[in-house]
Scaffold this motif. Structure first.
Motif, short mmCIF file in Angstrom:
data_model
loop_
_atom_site.label_atom_id
_atom_site.label_comp_id
_atom_site.label_asym_id
_atom_site.label_seq_id
_atom_site.Cartn_x
_atom_site.Cartn_y
_atom_site.Cartn_z
N TYR A 36 53.74 16.59 -24.11
CA TYR A 36 52.37 16.89 -24.18
C TYR A 36 52.55 18.40 -23.80
O TYR A 36 51.34 18.79 -24.84
CB TYR A 36 52.67 16.83 -22.20
CG TYR A 36 52.42 15.47 -22.30
CD1 TYR A 36 50.77 14.31 -22.69
CD2 TYR A 36 52.89 14.79 -21.25
CE1 TYR A 36 50.79 13.16 -22.91
CE2 TYR A 36 52.56 13.21 -20.58
CZ TYR A 36 51.33 12.13 -21.45
OH TYR A 36 51.53 11.35 -21.45
N SER A 37 53.69 19.10 -24.33
CA SER A 37 53.02 20.92 -24.27
C SER A 37 53.22 20.62 -26.04
O SER A 37 51.93 21.68 -26.22
CB SER A 37 54.52 21.77 -23.59
OG SER A 37 54.21 21.33 -22.50
N GLU A 40 49.48 19.48 -27.70
CA GLU A 40 48.91 20.40 -26.74
C GLU A 40 48.18 21.44 -27.78
O GLU A 40 47.50 22.31 -28.59
CB GLU A 40 48.99 20.91 -25.59
CG GLU A 40 47.47 22.47 -25.40
CD GLU A 40 47.85 22.38 -23.96
OE1 GLU A 40 47.07 23.65 -24.05
OE2 GLU A 40 48.21 22.27 -23.16
N HIS A 45 44.49 21.67 -28.01
CA HIS A 45 43.63 21.83 -26.67
C HIS A 45 43.87 20.63 -26.33
O HIS A 45 44.47 19.95 -26.82
CB HIS A 45 41.31 21.95 -26.31
CG HIS A 45 41.54 20.68 -26.99
ND1 HIS A 45 41.08 20.85 -28.57
CD2 HIS A 45 40.90 18.92 -26.51
CE1 HIS A 45 40.67 19.55 -28.79
NE2 HIS A 45 40.59 18.74 -27.63
N VAL A 46 43.30 20.14 -25.08
CA VAL A 46 43.88 19.17 -24.19
C VAL A 46 42.90 18.12 -24.12
O VAL A 46 41.67 18.77 -23.73
CB VAL A 46 44.23 19.20 -22.16
CG1 VAL A 46 45.40 18.03 -21.95
CG2 VAL A 46 45.51 20.05 -22.56
N CYS A 47 42.84 17.14 -24.34
CA CYS A 47 41.48 16.49 -24.15
C CYS A 47 41.99 14.47 -24.11
O CYS A 47 43.41 14.21 -24.39
CB CYS A 47 40.80 16.22 -25.93
SG CYS A 47 41.68 15.27 -26.75
N SER A 50 44.35 12.92 -27.31
CA SER A 50 45.11 13.34 -27.91
C SER A 50 46.06 12.47 -26.96
O SER A 50 47.60 12.46 -27.38
CB SER A 50 45.46 14.78 -28.00
OG SER A 50 45.04 15.18 -26.83
N ILE A 51 45.81 12.42 -25.16
CA ILE A 51 46.31 11.77 -24.49
C ILE A 51 47.02 10.46 -25.07
O ILE A 51 48.26 10.03 -25.21
CB ILE A 51 46.57 12.35 -23.09
CG1 ILE A 51 46.57 13.65 -22.87
CG2 ILE A 51 46.91 11.82 -22.12
CD1 ILE A 51 45.69 14.38 -21.59
N GLU A 161 40.78 17.00 -14.49
CA GLU A 161 42.15 17.29 -14.90
C GLU A 161 42.84 16.01 -14.11
O GLU A 161 43.81 15.61 -14.54
CB GLU A 161 42.62 18.43 -14.16
CG GLU A 161 43.47 18.77 -13.80
CD GLU A 161 44.31 19.13 -15.14
OE1 GLU A 161 45.66 19.64 -14.93
OE2 GLU A 161 43.99 19.05 -16.84
N TYR A 164 43.01 13.02 -16.27
CA TYR A 164 44.28 13.48 -17.63
C TYR A 164 45.35 13.01 -16.90
O TYR A 164 46.08 13.20 -17.94
CB TYR A 164 43.93 15.19 -18.11
CG TYR A 164 43.16 15.13 -19.31
CD1 TYR A 164 42.31 14.17 -19.30
CD2 TYR A 164 42.52 16.63 -19.12
CE1 TYR A 164 40.76 14.77 -20.13
CE2 TYR A 164 41.52 17.05 -20.33
CZ TYR A 164 41.01 16.36 -20.79
OH TYR A 164 39.42 16.36 -21.26
N LYS A 168 48.34 10.59 -17.70
CA LYS A 168 48.97 11.19 -18.28
C LYS A 168 50.67 10.96 -17.51
O LYS A 168 51.78 9.51 -18.12
CB LYS A 168 49.36 12.50 -18.20
CG LYS A 168 49.06 13.12 -19.75
CD LYS A 168 49.35 15.29 -18.90
CE LYS A 168 48.67 15.75 -19.50
NZ LYS A 168 49.05 17.16 -20.17
#
Length: 188
Positions: A36-37, A40, A45-47, A50-51, A161, A164, A168
């Motif tokens: 995940y890092s 990102e 960015h985190v969205c 992408s997850i 969050e 997310y 995850k």
């Protein structure tokens, strides 16, 4: 299993604790915190999208290996959007290695094929995962209209969050549905 609790910044400067383990997956088909890092950094960015891509890519890759897929894996995704980056990172099928093509059909559907024996799997998001992704997008739009750091903004950011975190960490079967295909269906 060794667990380590480490501080990390979750969002908006609010301190959170993360539980890290030395296992490569939190469960079957689960991306690691390191993945995940990497995602990102790659995506910027985190969205939810992408997850999604990471979850789809890893679930499809695991399922294809499970049914004996051999050779190079190639991917076809049916929507030009954020999940493409998650697929590239998690499945290792990239534009650069010519192992990923995208057909714009507005479908969150991934077909992963093994070149060695033409075995293929199809991965789709569950209805719940799609609904949560849409909810996070809508909440994000509302948050952009608010003053950063305001109580309402912080509440929306926490809700996003939480989505997310669920995307995850939920069991793969709650996020992704995988179907085994014959070689000819993979090219649809």
């Amino acid at each position: 299993m060794n667990l380590k609790i480490v501080p990390c910044v979750a969002f908006a400067g609010v301190m959170a604790l993360a539980v890290m383990s030395n296992r490569s997956y939190a469960g079957e088909g689960m991306p690691t915190p390191a993945l995940y890092s990497q995602l990102e950094a790659f995506h910027g960015h985190v969205c939810a999208g992408s997850i999604f891509g990471a979850r789809l890519g890893l679930a499809a890759k695991d399922a294809l290996k499970e049914v004996g897929g051999t050779g190079k894996f190639t991917a076809r995704y049916y929507d030009l959007s954020c999940p493409v980056d998650g697929i590239q990172v998690a499945a290792g099928t990239t534009y650069g290695n010519k192992a990923l093509t995208v057909q714009e059909r507005d479908e969150h559907r991934l077909v992963l094929t093994a070149s060695g024996n033409k075995r293929a799997v199809e991965a789709r998001l569950t209805k719940k995962a799609e609904e949560l992704g849409l909810k996070s997008r809508d909440l994000g739009k509302k948050a952009k209209a608010l003053a950063i750091g305001s109580p309402d903004w912080l509440n929306l950011e926490r809700e996003i969050e939480d989505i997310y975190i669920w995307l995850k960490n939920a069991p793969t079967s709650e996020v992704v549905s995988v179907t085994h295909l014959s070689g000819t269906k993979a090219s649809r």
